[in-house]
Each structure stands twice: as C-alpha cells, then as structure tokens.
Design a protein around this motif. Structure first.
Motif, PDB file in Angstrom:
ATOM      1  N   LEU A   1     -84.012  53.874  10.052  1.00  8.42           N
ATOM      2  CA  LEU A   1     -85.029  54.433   9.142  1.00  8.42           C
ATOM      3  C   LEU A   1     -84.380  55.239   8.024  1.00  8.42           C
ATOM      4  O   LEU A   1     -83.624  54.692   7.229  1.00  8.42           O
ATOM      5  CB  LEU A   1     -86.045  55.260   9.931  1.00  8.42           C
ATOM      6  CG  LEU A   1     -86.935  54.482  10.909  1.00  8.42           C
ATOM      7  CD1 LEU A   1     -87.934  55.397  11.584  1.00  8.42           C
ATOM      8  CD2 LEU A   1     -87.655  53.339  10.222  1.00  8.42           C
ATOM      9  N   MET A   2     -84.661  56.548   7.962  1.00  5.17           N
ATOM     10  CA  MET A   2     -84.147  57.352   6.845  1.00  5.17           C
ATOM     11  C   MET A   2     -82.631  57.524   6.869  1.00  5.17           C
ATOM     12  O   MET A   2     -82.051  58.064   5.920  1.00  5.17           O
ATOM     13  CB  MET A   2     -84.844  58.722   6.803  1.00  5.17           C
ATOM     14  CG  MET A   2     -84.561  59.643   7.982  1.00  5.17           C
ATOM     15  SD  MET A   2     -85.435  59.205   9.513  1.00  5.17           S
ATOM     16  CE  MET A   2     -87.117  59.604   9.088  1.00  5.17           C
ATOM     17  N   PHE A   3     -81.965  57.047   7.927  1.00  3.79           N
ATOM     18  CA  PHE A   3     -80.502  57.134   8.027  1.00  3.79           C
ATOM     19  C   PHE A   3     -79.854  55.755   7.993  1.00  3.79           C
ATOM     20  O   PHE A   3     -78.727  55.584   8.469  1.00  3.79           O
ATOM     21  CB  PHE A   3     -80.111  57.852   9.323  1.00  3.79           C
ATOM     22  CG  PHE A   3     -80.658  59.244   9.444  1.00  3.79           C
ATOM     23  CD1 PHE A   3     -80.094  60.295   8.745  1.00  3.79           C
ATOM     24  CD2 PHE A   3     -81.758  59.499  10.243  1.00  3.79           C
ATOM     25  CE1 PHE A   3     -80.610  61.579   8.857  1.00  3.79           C
ATOM     26  CE2 PHE A   3     -82.285  60.776  10.365  1.00  3.79           C
ATOM     27  CZ  PHE A   3     -81.711  61.818   9.666  1.00  3.79           C
ATOM     28  N   GLU A   4     -80.552  54.783   7.438  1.00  5.74           N
ATOM     29  CA  GLU A   4     -80.028  53.419   7.467  1.00  5.74           C
ATOM     30  C   GLU A   4     -78.772  53.249   6.611  1.00  5.74           C
ATOM     31  O   GLU A   4     -78.069  52.254   6.740  1.00  5.74           O
ATOM     32  CB  GLU A   4     -81.098  52.431   7.010  1.00  5.74           C
ATOM     33  CG  GLU A   4     -81.591  52.643   5.600  1.00  5.74           C
ATOM     34  CD  GLU A   4     -82.732  51.694   5.233  1.00  5.74           C
ATOM     35  OE1 GLU A   4     -83.084  51.659   4.052  1.00  5.74           O
ATOM     36  OE2 GLU A   4     -83.251  51.000   6.128  1.00  5.74           O
ATOM     37  N   ASP A   5     -78.462  54.233   5.770  1.00 13.15           N
ATOM     38  CA  ASP A   5     -77.230  54.158   4.976  1.00 13.15           C
ATOM     39  C   ASP A   5     -75.986  54.478   5.800  1.00 13.15           C
ATOM     40  O   ASP A   5     -74.863  54.293   5.329  1.00 13.15           O
ATOM     41  CB  ASP A   5     -77.306  55.125   3.787  1.00 13.15           C
ATOM     42  CG  ASP A   5     -78.296  54.658   2.730  1.00 13.15           C
ATOM     43  OD1 ASP A   5     -78.613  53.454   2.730  1.00 13.15           O
ATOM     44  OD2 ASP A   5     -78.766  55.493   1.938  1.00 13.15           O
ATOM     45  N   GLY A   6     -76.198  54.998   7.003  1.00 15.05           N
ATOM     46  CA  GLY A   6     -75.035  55.287   7.837  1.00 15.05           C
ATOM     47  C   GLY A   6     -75.380  56.164   9.021  1.00 15.05           C
ATOM     48  O   GLY A   6     -76.223  57.053   8.920  1.00 15.05           O
TER      49      GLY A   6
ATOM     50  N   LYS B   1    -108.462  56.820   5.257  1.00 16.54           N
ATOM     51  CA  LYS B   1    -108.220  55.727   4.316  1.00 16.54           C
ATOM     52  C   LYS B   1    -108.801  56.073   2.945  1.00 16.54           C
ATOM     53  O   LYS B   1    -109.961  56.450   2.813  1.00 16.54           O
ATOM     54  CB  LYS B   1    -108.840  54.433   4.834  1.00 16.54           C
ATOM     55  CG  LYS B   1    -108.371  53.197   4.097  1.00 16.54           C
ATOM     56  CD  LYS B   1    -108.794  51.925   4.822  1.00 16.54           C
ATOM     57  CE  LYS B   1    -108.241  50.695   4.134  1.00 16.54           C
ATOM     58  NZ  LYS B   1    -108.602  49.442   4.847  1.00 16.54           N
ATOM     59  N   GLY B   2    -107.936  55.981   1.929  1.00 21.27           N
ATOM     60  CA  GLY B   2    -108.352  56.265   0.566  1.00 21.27           C
ATOM     61  C   GLY B   2    -108.361  57.733   0.200  1.00 21.27           C
ATOM     62  O   GLY B   2    -108.599  58.088  -0.958  1.00 21.27           O
ATOM     63  N   LYS B   3    -108.070  58.610   1.151  1.00 14.60           N
ATOM     64  CA  LYS B   3    -108.095  60.055   0.902  1.00 14.60           C
ATOM     65  C   LYS B   3    -106.731  60.574   0.454  1.00 14.60           C
ATOM     66  O   LYS B   3    -105.698  59.941   0.668  1.00 14.60           O
ATOM     67  CB  LYS B   3    -108.528  60.798   2.167  1.00 14.60           C
ATOM     68  CG  LYS B   3    -109.915  60.434   2.678  1.00 14.60           C
ATOM     69  CD  LYS B   3    -111.004  60.905   1.743  1.00 14.60           C
ATOM     70  CE  LYS B   3    -112.387  60.879   2.385  1.00 14.60           C
ATOM     71  NZ  LYS B   3    -112.808  59.543   2.852  1.00 14.60           N
ATOM     72  N   LYS B   4    -106.757  61.759  -0.172  1.00 16.12           N
ATOM     73  CA  LYS B   4    -105.507  62.440  -0.534  1.00 16.12           C
ATOM     74  C   LYS B   4    -104.987  63.170   0.700  1.00 16.12           C
ATOM     75  O   LYS B   4    -105.598  64.128   1.179  1.00 16.12           O
ATOM     76  CB  LYS B   4    -105.753  63.443  -1.664  1.00 16.12           C
ATOM     77  CG  LYS B   4    -105.973  62.812  -3.028  1.00 16.12           C
ATOM     78  CD  LYS B   4    -106.054  63.880  -4.101  1.00 16.12           C
ATOM     79  CE  LYS B   4    -106.212  63.258  -5.495  1.00 16.12           C
ATOM     80  NZ  LYS B   4    -106.271  64.293  -6.552  1.00 16.12           N
ATOM     81  N   VAL B   5    -103.856  62.709   1.210  1.00 18.42           N
ATOM     82  CA  VAL B   5    -103.324  63.234   2.465  1.00 18.42           C
ATOM     83  C   VAL B   5    -101.855  63.609   2.292  1.00 18.42           C
ATOM     84  O   VAL B   5    -101.045  62.788   1.858  1.00 18.42           O
ATOM     85  CB  VAL B   5    -103.450  62.190   3.594  1.00 18.42           C
ATOM     86  CG1 VAL B   5    -102.969  62.792   4.923  1.00 18.42           C
ATOM     87  CG2 VAL B   5    -104.883  61.689   3.723  1.00 18.42           C
ATOM     88  N   SER B   6    -101.505  64.842   2.657  1.00 19.92           N
ATOM     89  CA  SER B   6    -100.103  65.245   2.639  1.00 19.92           C
ATOM     90  C   SER B   6     -99.418  64.686   3.873  1.00 19.92           C
ATOM     91  O   SER B   6     -99.888  64.852   4.999  1.00 19.92           O
ATOM     92  CB  SER B   6     -99.976  66.768   2.630  1.00 19.92           C
ATOM     93  OG  SER B   6     -98.616  67.144   2.673  1.00 19.92           O
ATOM     94  N   VAL B   7     -98.294  63.994   3.652  1.00 18.68           N
ATOM     95  CA  VAL B   7     -97.579  63.331   4.747  1.00 18.68           C
ATOM     96  C   VAL B   7     -96.131  63.812   4.865  1.00 18.68           C
ATOM     97  O   VAL B   7     -95.305  63.181   5.512  1.00 18.68           O
ATOM     98  CB  VAL B   7     -97.603  61.797   4.570  1.00 18.68           C
ATOM     99  CG1 VAL B   7     -99.019  61.272   4.723  1.00 18.68           C
ATOM    100  CG2 VAL B   7     -97.024  61.391   3.217  1.00 18.68           C
ATOM    101  N   GLY B   8     -95.824  64.947   4.247  1.00 16.56           N
ATOM    102  CA  GLY B   8     -94.459  65.452   4.294  1.00 16.56           C
ATOM    103  C   GLY B   8     -93.585  64.800   3.240  1.00 16.56           C
ATOM    104  O   GLY B   8     -93.978  63.850   2.566  1.00 16.56           O
ATOM    105  N   ALA B   9     -92.398  65.337   3.110  1.00 13.81           N
ATOM    106  CA  ALA B   9     -91.458  64.811   2.119  1.00 13.81           C
ATOM    107  C   ALA B   9     -91.036  63.395   2.494  1.00 13.81           C
ATOM    108  O   ALA B   9     -90.928  63.066   3.669  1.00 13.81           O
ATOM    109  CB  ALA B   9     -90.235  65.712   2.033  1.00 13.81           C
ATOM    110  N   PRO B  10     -90.804  62.525   1.495  1.00  9.52           N
ATOM    111  CA  PRO B  10     -90.314  61.171   1.797  1.00  9.52           C
ATOM    112  C   PRO B  10     -89.049  61.247   2.653  1.00  9.52           C
ATOM    113  O   PRO B  10     -88.181  62.085   2.415  1.00  9.52           O
ATOM    114  CB  PRO B  10     -90.020  60.596   0.409  1.00  9.52           C
ATOM    115  CG  PRO B  10     -90.904  61.357  -0.514  1.00  9.52           C
ATOM    116  CD  PRO B  10     -90.969  62.759   0.048  1.00  9.52           C
TER     117      PRO B  10
END
Length: 322
Positions: free
Chosen positions: A106-111, A144-153
């Motif tokens: 996932l977010m560490f797929e570069d290494g 669905k369709g709402k403004k939702v905070s999901v944390g930093a990418p």
C-alpha cells in the motif's frame, strides 16, 4: 619537506579529524543506544501525544535515560518513515500500518521498511465515523456523495476509511473526500463545511470530546455482517464497541478497531530496549490516561504481526509470555 613527511603529516591530520568527528555530531552512543530518547507520537488532538508524554515520563523515571521526549508527528505512516531514516528511536503506530511497512505494501509500495521491530501492542484503536446528530446521516451507506474527512492521503486513517467504505460498496470516488487534521475536521463538522469524518484513535479522543461538548454528535455503527466481511478480508481488524456515555452517546455503538503498538528502530541496543519495555509494562498502573487500563504485558503480544525487537523479546521471555 619530503614527500614521505608530507604523507605522514596528511595521515596524522586525517586521523585527528576522524577522532574529532567520532566525538561529536551524533546523539547516538557506540553501543547503538541514543543519549536521548525520541518517542514519536501523533497530532496533539489525538491519543498518541498525551499518552506518549506519560510513557516518556515513566521511561525517564524508571531507566537510566535522562531525557525522554514525546514528539508530535503525523502519526503512524510518518513515524515509520522517520524510524526508517534513523531520526527517531521508538514510535506509536497501528498494527496494520506496521505490517504494510515491513511488507512494502500500500502506502509503502516504494520499498520495505527494514529497520522497524515491535515492542508490543497497547490498546484498541477504534475506527470512529463521526457526524452531528442534526446531519440526518445514520449509516455508512448514507456517506455516499457527502463531504467526508478521511485523513491524509496514504495515512492509516485513509486506509481504514477506504477499506470500510469498500465493504459497503462505496469507492473513495463515491464521496467528496477531504483530508483534514484532527482539529480541522472537528471545526469542519461543527461549522458544517464537512458532513462526517473518519477518525482512527483510542476512545475517548480528545478532539471528539471537545466537539461533543459543543454540539451533540453521532458515531455511525457498522453492522455485524459488514464487520464479518471486513475481518475476513483484513484480519488485523477486530470488532469493537464504543460504550454509551462516550461523547454523550445514549447507547453503545458497534464498530471495528485495529491495535495501537510501540515499535523501535531495529538497530537500538538490546539492553536499552529491554529496559524501556520493562519500564512501560511493569509500571502501566501509573498511567492516568484512559487507555492505561488496556496496557498490560499479558496482552502486549496479541496482534503484533511483525518481528519483536530482541530487547522486547527478552522481557516477554522473562515474563513467560509468548
């Protein structure tokens, strides 16, 4: 001056420079243990930072470490990178993030992160999907369709949000995803600029307590069948219940959790990590934070998922815990 004398002089000067360089410019001792402890936590509005402050105090009081500092960071994912870079000593993270880091997923797929080992797990980190009572939102499907905070990418919260939404048949593109910090998301919910937010944190979370003191909040439940699907696909999740009374809730709310854990740089001295591990788990009764009740040596190896640091293993071997 002859060439041989010049060469001998050059070698002498070079040796002196190397000696001077070895005596300064680093906070790390020759045995692999730092002269000061850097404990990486998370944002000031979450659980990691205040709890980390208490752990740092215990470590400082119960070991030979003279200066233990709890440092505010971007939490799990950022902490893994800081440890990998050798710029921190021990850190809070989620068990799922530690697994991704050591496997290069996932977010560490570069290494892969190959400089990280476990000290032990601490407490459940609850996936809390918060909105206002007045919002009209009553289920995950309603997002669905709402403004939702999901944390930093690429954050742990983002991964949790993506997986919970996925189980409910909602892609990240199916919501208006916002990437807000703790303090920003509570302000956004209060002011109505966002409709809801995912928060992965120990309960009670300070930022949510502050919000619930201003406006009545609702934590969205996850239904039993969806919990089963989630746990089957992502085994690091477990069922969790947010008790009534938390944030003023009138009834229990069923959701899921991962575990918070402590990890260390794998190149820290074994005895140094042993002393820290012993200090924390032998003195967990001194922790005043609400999460202190969960921190015990008896459960510290549950859900670890990555290799133990030899210093931590020595402690748990002594306690007869496998």
């Amino acid at each position: 001056m002859g060439k041989k004398r010049l060469l001998r002089l050059f070698v002498a000067v070079l040796s002196l420079v190397m000696v001077i360089g070895a005596c300064g410019g680093s906070d790390e001792e020759a045995d692999g243990s730092p002269s000061e402890l850097s404990l990486l936590t998370g944002g000031t509005g979450g659980t990691y930072f205040p709890l980390g402050g208490e752990l740092a105090t215990i470590i400082q009081d119960e070991t030979d470490i003279e200066n233990a500092n709890a440092e505010s960071t971007g939490a799990s994912v950022e902490n893994m990178q800081i440890l990998q870079d050798g710029e921190g000593d021990i850190a809070f993270t989620q068990t799922d993030i530690a697994a991704y880091a050591t496997k290069g997923e996932l977010m560490f797929e570069d290494g892969k992160m190959d400089n990280i080992q476990a000290i032990g797990t601490l407490y459940p980190e609850t996936i809390q999907i918060v909105t206002l009572m007045e919002s009209g939102i009553s289920s995950v499907a309603d997002l669905k369709g709402k403004k939702v905070s999901v944390g930093a990418p690429s954050s742990g919260t983002y991964a949790n949000a993506e997986q919970v939404l996925e189980i409910h048949g909602i892609a990240m593109e199916g919501i208006d995803a916002q990437h807000l910090a703790f303090d920003e998301l509570t302000e956004g919910i209060q002011e109505g600029t966002i409709d809801a937010a995912f928060i992965t944190s120990g309960t009670p979370t300070g930022a949510l307590e502050g919000l619930s003191a201003i406006k009545p909040v609702k934590i969205l439940p996850i239904e039993d069948n969806k919990i089963s699907e989630l746990v089957e696909k992502y085994p690091y999740y477990a069922e969790e219940t947010i008790k009534s009374g938390t944030y003023g809730l009138e009834s229990d709310v069923k959701t899921v959790a991962v575990l918070a854990m402590l990890v260390a740089r794998s190149n820290l001295d074994e005895d140094y990590v042993y002393q820290m591990t012993k200090a924390i788990f032998d003195n967990s009764n001194k922790i005043t934070h609400a999460k202190g009740e969960f921190i015990t040596a008896d459960t510290a190896l549950e859900g670890v998922g990555i290799d133990l640091h030899p210093g931590a293993k020595k402690y748990f071997d002594e306690k007869g815990i496998e």
